[in-house]
Scaffold this motif. Structure first.
Motif, PDB file in Angstrom:
ATOM      1  N   ASP A 208       0.827  -1.211   0.000  1.00  0.00           N
ATOM      2  CA  ASP A 208       0.000   0.000   0.000  1.00  0.00           C
ATOM      3  C   ASP A 208       0.859   1.258   0.000  1.00  0.00           C
ATOM      4  OD1 ASP A 208      -2.480  -1.312  -0.051  1.00  0.00           O
ATOM      5  OD2 ASP A 208      -2.452  -1.590   2.118  1.00  0.00           O
ATOM      6  N   SER A 209       1.917   1.253   0.797  1.00  0.00           N
ATOM      7  CA  SER A 209       2.817   2.405   0.824  1.00  0.00           C
ATOM      8  C   SER A 209       3.574   2.528  -0.495  1.00  0.00           C
ATOM      9  CB  SER A 209       3.809   2.262   1.987  1.00  0.00           C
ATOM     10  OG  SER A 209       3.132   2.220   3.232  1.00  0.00           O
ATOM     11  N   ALA A 210       3.998   1.387  -1.049  1.00  0.00           N
ATOM     12  CA  ALA A 210       4.676   1.404  -2.342  1.00  0.00           C
ATOM     13  C   ALA A 210       3.753   1.947  -3.428  1.00  0.00           C
ATOM     14  CB  ALA A 210       5.147  -0.003  -2.701  1.00  0.00           C
ATOM     15  N   MET A 211       2.483   1.578  -3.341  1.00  0.00           N
ATOM     16  CA  MET A 211       1.513   2.059  -4.332  1.00  0.00           C
ATOM     17  C   MET A 211       1.359   3.571  -4.254  1.00  0.00           C
ATOM     18  SD  MET A 211      -2.410   0.775  -4.974  1.00  0.00           S
ATOM     19  CE  MET A 211      -1.863  -0.924  -5.164  1.00  0.00           C
ATOM     20  N   ASP A 212       1.415   4.113  -3.052  1.00  0.00           N
ATOM     21  CA  ASP A 212       1.316   5.569  -2.900  1.00  0.00           C
ATOM     22  C   ASP A 212       2.442   6.264  -3.659  1.00  0.00           C
ATOM     23  OD1 ASP A 212      -0.944   5.372  -1.334  1.00  0.00           O
ATOM     24  OD2 ASP A 212       0.149   5.482   0.571  1.00  0.00           O
ATOM     25  N   ASN A 221       3.292  13.063 -13.493  1.00  0.00           N
ATOM     26  CA  ASN A 221       3.770  12.970 -14.875  1.00  0.00           C
ATOM     27  C   ASN A 221       2.691  12.429 -15.805  1.00  0.00           C
ATOM     28  OD1 ASN A 221       6.919  13.349 -14.378  1.00  0.00           O
ATOM     29  ND2 ASN A 221       6.209  11.889 -12.852  1.00  0.00           N
ATOM     30  N   THR A 222       1.440  12.812 -15.583  1.00  0.00           N
ATOM     31  CA  THR A 222       0.335  12.198 -16.330  1.00  0.00           C
ATOM     32  C   THR A 222       0.463  12.396 -17.836  1.00  0.00           C
ATOM     33  OG1 THR A 222      -0.984  14.190 -15.900  1.00  0.00           O
ATOM     34  CG2 THR A 222      -1.345  12.279 -14.464  1.00  0.00           C
ATOM     35  N   ASN A 223       1.076  13.475 -18.253  1.00  0.00           N
ATOM     36  CA  ASN A 223       1.214  13.718 -19.699  1.00  0.00           C
ATOM     37  C   ASN A 223       2.230  12.789 -20.356  1.00  0.00           C
ATOM     38  OD1 ASN A 223       3.318  15.065 -18.290  1.00  0.00           O
ATOM     39  ND2 ASN A 223       3.749  16.332 -20.095  1.00  0.00           N
ATOM     40  N   LYS A 224       3.021  12.081 -19.536  1.00  0.00           N
ATOM     41  CA  LYS A 224       4.030  11.172 -20.074  1.00  0.00           C
ATOM     42  C   LYS A 224       3.760   9.703 -19.707  1.00  0.00           C
ATOM     43  CE  LYS A 224       6.746  14.040 -22.271  1.00  0.00           C
ATOM     44  NZ  LYS A 224       8.157  14.228 -21.939  1.00  0.00           N
ATOM     45  N   VAL A 225       2.589   9.425 -19.141  1.00  0.00           N
ATOM     46  CA  VAL A 225       2.264   8.056 -18.740  1.00  0.00           C
ATOM     47  C   VAL A 225       0.994   7.595 -19.454  1.00  0.00           C
ATOM     48  CG1 VAL A 225       1.719   6.491 -16.831  1.00  0.00           C
ATOM     49  CG2 VAL A 225       3.352   8.367 -16.484  1.00  0.00           C
ATOM     50  N   ASN A 226       1.161   6.608 -20.336  1.00  0.00           N
ATOM     51  CA  ASN A 226       0.028   5.980 -21.021  1.00  0.00           C
ATOM     52  C   ASN A 226      -0.739   5.072 -20.069  1.00  0.00           C
ATOM     53  OD1 ASN A 226      -0.839   3.259 -22.171  1.00  0.00           O
ATOM     54  ND2 ASN A 226      -0.851   4.479 -24.049  1.00  0.00           N
ATOM     55  N   GLY A 227       0.016   4.331 -19.253  1.00  0.00           N
ATOM     56  CA  GLY A 227      -0.618   3.395 -18.335  1.00  0.00           C
ATOM     57  C   GLY A 227       0.418   2.733 -17.464  1.00  0.00           C
ATOM     58  N   ILE A 228      -0.025   1.791 -16.656  1.00  0.00           N
ATOM     59  CA  ILE A 228       0.891   1.024 -15.819  1.00  0.00           C
ATOM     60  C   ILE A 228       0.537  -0.444 -15.903  1.00  0.00           C
ATOM     61  CG2 ILE A 228      -0.526   1.540 -13.770  1.00  0.00           C
ATOM     62  CD1 ILE A 228       2.195   1.181 -12.178  1.00  0.00           C
ATOM     63  N   LYS A 229       1.553  -1.253 -16.093  1.00  0.00           N
ATOM     64  CA  LYS A 229       1.389  -2.702 -16.027  1.00  0.00           C
ATOM     65  C   LYS A 229       1.702  -3.138 -14.610  1.00  0.00           C
ATOM     66  CE  LYS A 229       2.999  -7.185 -17.263  1.00  0.00           C
ATOM     67  NZ  LYS A 229       4.087  -8.070 -17.585  1.00  0.00           N
ATOM     68  N   LEU A 230       0.725  -3.777 -13.966  1.00  0.00           N
ATOM     69  CA  LEU A 230       0.887  -4.221 -12.584  1.00  0.00           C
ATOM     70  C   LEU A 230       1.065  -5.736 -12.561  1.00  0.00           C
ATOM     71  CD1 LEU A 230       0.873  -2.540  -9.988  1.00  0.00           C
ATOM     72  CD2 LEU A 230      -1.456  -3.313  -9.577  1.00  0.00           C
ATOM     73  N   SER A 231       2.216  -6.178 -12.057  1.00  0.00           N
ATOM     74  CA  SER A 231       2.530  -7.608 -12.004  1.00  0.00           C
ATOM     75  C   SER A 231       2.812  -8.003 -10.558  1.00  0.00           C
ATOM     76  CB  SER A 231       3.747  -7.919 -12.881  1.00  0.00           C
ATOM     77  OG  SER A 231       3.500  -7.614 -14.227  1.00  0.00           O
ATOM     78  N   LEU A 232       1.751  -8.009  -9.747  1.00  0.00           N
ATOM     79  CA  LEU A 232       1.877  -8.333  -8.330  1.00  0.00           C
ATOM     80  C   LEU A 232       1.150  -9.616  -7.955  1.00  0.00           C
ATOM     81  CD1 LEU A 232       1.328  -4.789  -6.725  1.00  0.00           C
ATOM     82  CD2 LEU A 232       3.495  -5.902  -7.315  1.00  0.00           C
ATOM     83  N   LEU A 233       0.378 -10.183  -8.882  1.00  0.00           N
ATOM     84  CA  LEU A 233      -0.443 -11.373  -8.628  1.00  0.00           C
ATOM     85  C   LEU A 233      -1.367 -11.159  -7.427  1.00  0.00           C
ATOM     86  CD1 LEU A 233       2.176 -14.241  -9.236  1.00  0.00           C
ATOM     87  CD2 LEU A 233       0.713 -13.061 -10.883  1.00  0.00           C
ATOM     88  N   ASP A 234      -1.915  -9.959  -7.327  1.00  0.00           N
ATOM     89  CA  ASP A 234      -2.826  -9.596  -6.240  1.00  0.00           C
ATOM     90  C   ASP A 234      -3.961  -8.791  -6.855  1.00  0.00           C
ATOM     91  OD1 ASP A 234      -4.151  -8.323  -4.083  1.00  0.00           O
ATOM     92  OD2 ASP A 234      -2.336  -8.372  -2.846  1.00  0.00           O
ATOM     93  N   ASP A 236      -6.833  -7.762  -5.760  1.00  0.00           N
ATOM     94  CA  ASP A 236      -7.433  -6.686  -4.960  1.00  0.00           C
ATOM     95  C   ASP A 236      -6.584  -5.419  -5.015  1.00  0.00           C
ATOM     96  OD1 ASP A 236      -9.600  -8.265  -4.190  1.00  0.00           O
ATOM     97  OD2 ASP A 236      -8.504  -9.103  -2.487  1.00  0.00           O
ATOM     98  N   LYS A 237      -5.260  -5.587  -5.000  1.00  0.00           N
ATOM     99  CA  LYS A 237      -4.373  -4.414  -5.106  1.00  0.00           C
ATOM    100  C   LYS A 237      -4.539  -3.760  -6.478  1.00  0.00           C
ATOM    101  CE  LYS A 237      -2.072  -4.219  -1.168  1.00  0.00           C
ATOM    102  NZ  LYS A 237      -3.114  -4.855  -0.347  1.00  0.00           N
ATOM    103  N   GLU A 238      -4.686  -4.585  -7.514  1.00  0.00           N
ATOM    104  CA  GLU A 238      -4.848  -4.018  -8.854  1.00  0.00           C
ATOM    105  C   GLU A 238      -6.165  -3.258  -8.974  1.00  0.00           C
ATOM    106  OE1 GLU A 238      -5.389  -5.609 -13.430  1.00  0.00           O
ATOM    107  OE2 GLU A 238      -3.745  -6.406 -12.221  1.00  0.00           O
ATOM    108  N   ILE A 239      -7.232  -3.836  -8.481  1.00  0.00           N
ATOM    109  CA  ILE A 239      -8.532  -3.163  -8.544  1.00  0.00           C
ATOM    110  C   ILE A 239      -8.496  -1.863  -7.749  1.00  0.00           C
ATOM    111  CG2 ILE A 239     -10.957  -3.329  -7.853  1.00  0.00           C
ATOM    112  CD1 ILE A 239     -10.725  -6.356  -8.481  1.00  0.00           C
ATOM    113  N   SER A 240      -7.879  -1.910  -6.573  1.00  0.00           N
ATOM    114  CA  SER A 240      -7.768  -0.707  -5.746  1.00  0.00           C
ATOM    115  C   SER A 240      -7.006   0.382  -6.476  1.00  0.00           C
ATOM    116  CB  SER A 240      -7.072  -1.058  -4.425  1.00  0.00           C
ATOM    117  OG  SER A 240      -6.825   0.098  -3.664  1.00  0.00           O
TER     118      SER A 240
END
Length: 395
Positions: A208-212, A221-234, A236-240
């Protein structure tokens, strides 16, 4: 016609497995409409090369590009030079450069989409670098990809994980790198189950702290970020996390355990996909995504959910050995004529693991040609000493 094969189990016994009846399914005739789907593709080893050889001759470039053309034909975009391609685990930056160049050049001919991994893996593994040196390393790779007009997946950095002393160090490095890229990138948060050297990424062990911290990088940097690939196998963390992403930033699931649910989501909140599992299950997943485009949720689930036991088996602990299962299925399905891998990684899973993978692949419907798959499985069993040559029957 039904087929049988004798396979070993955990108890050291060989039992007969009867394959399921193959079902016909229609492949999509147009790109996916409702979701963006990247398949992280493997590389094909040149079987005439020594596994210690790290130069260009260690890759079968013809078969490697041929497999990418196959994925493009099914409607996927390619996530190039990622961990599925053994990046940082046999595929170094010099080989990655050639792979990226060849893929991007072929994409211009075929019209297929490609996003390429940029990291810092050309730095010396055990050396501690300054943050500015890490920034320069990132920019060396992003500049190379942009030279060939490629889109960028900004990979997590082992060097940064080793050097960073606080979350602010991550914020600084990503800000400096993102300031200088030409087009928005896909960030990649790769959990330590995929790469133990990325433990405590973003400055915290607590997710949770890392996600912050990660969200702060995105929001700054929203103008330079298309998206994020989340590879945590969790899941609930991805949905959150996707619930609180800026509206312009996409979530790309990298969850090879829970992808059907995460991709489906609902009409207003879902994940796009950037998955290693799409490499071995490419045709059946393409069929499912076409059902999703038709808003046929039941059809989508009925097709894709049976692949989850296979995915969980391929990505079981130690997760970073999942590449062995990916390449094994490419061999069974005729995409390459051998089961050899860069750095000898074919030896990272047991024959019992591969035998269970065979059964789960059959049950998921991803064995393209059962007769060929049985013949090739028997060859592997024979070489593994499971039974004598005269006992082998292919069908």
């Amino acid at each position: 016609m039904s087929y049988e094969i004798n396979l070993p189990n955990q108890e050291g016994k060989v039992t007969t497995y009867k394959l399921n009846e193959q079902k016909d399914f229609q492949l999509p005739e147009k790109p996916f409409q409702s979701r963006i789907a990247y398949a992280a593709a493997h590389v094909v080893f040149n079987p005439y090369s020594d596994i210690a050889n790290k130069d260009s001759s260690s890759v079968d470039w013809e078969k490697t590009i041929e497999f990418r053309k196959y994925l493009w034909s099914l409607g996927y975009k390619i996530a190039e030079a990622m961990d599925t391609a053994q990046r940082g685990m046999g595929l170094d930056w010099e080989l990655s450069k050639e792979l990226i160049k060849r893929s991007l050049q072929e994409s211009k001919i075929t019209g297929g989409g490609v996003a390429c991994g940029a990291g810092t893996d050309h730095l010396i593994e055990d050396k501690v670098y300054s943050l500015d040196e890490i920034i320069e390393a990132y920019l060396e790779q992003t500049t190379y990809i942009e030279k060939y007009d490629g889109e960028i997946i900004l990979m997590a950095s082992r060097a940064l994980a080793k050097a960073a002393k606080s979350p602010e160090d991550y914020i600084y490095v990503y800000r400096k790198v993102l300031e200088q890229v030409e087009k928005p990138v896909i960030l990649h948060w790769l959990g330590d189950m995929f790469d133990p050297k990325l433990a405590n990424y973003w400055g915290y062990e607590d997710l949770d702290s890392a996600m912050d911290t990660c969200l702060m990088v995105i929001q700054n940097n929203t103008n330079k970020v298309n998206g994020i690939k989340l590879s945590l196998l969790d899941k609930d963390k991805e949905i959150s996390m996707r619930n609180i992403l800026p509206s312009t930033v996409k979530m790309y699931t990298g969850d090879d355990f829970n992808y059907p649910e995460l991709i489906q989501g609902d009409k207003d909140n879902f994940s796009h996909a950037l998955l290693g599992i799409f490499d071995p299950i490419a045709p059946i997943a393409a069929y499912a995504l076409a059902k999703l485009d038709e808003n046929d949720m039941e059809g989508y689930k009925a097709i894709l959910e049976p692949t989850v036991p296979l995915a969980r088996h391929i990505f079981q602990t130690p997760t970073f050995h999942y590449k062995t299962g990916v390449v094994f299925l490419a061999y069974l399905n005729g995409h390459q004529n051998h089961f050899r891998m860069v750095n000898g990684a074919e030896n990272n899973r047991s024959i019992v693991h591969l035998s269970e993978l065979f059964k789960l692949a059959d049950q998921a419907g991803v064995l393209i040609n059962q007769k060929l798959a049985i013949q090739r499985m028997n060859q592997v069993l024979l070489l593994s000493g499971v039974y004598e040559e005269e006992t082998v029957t292919a069908f």
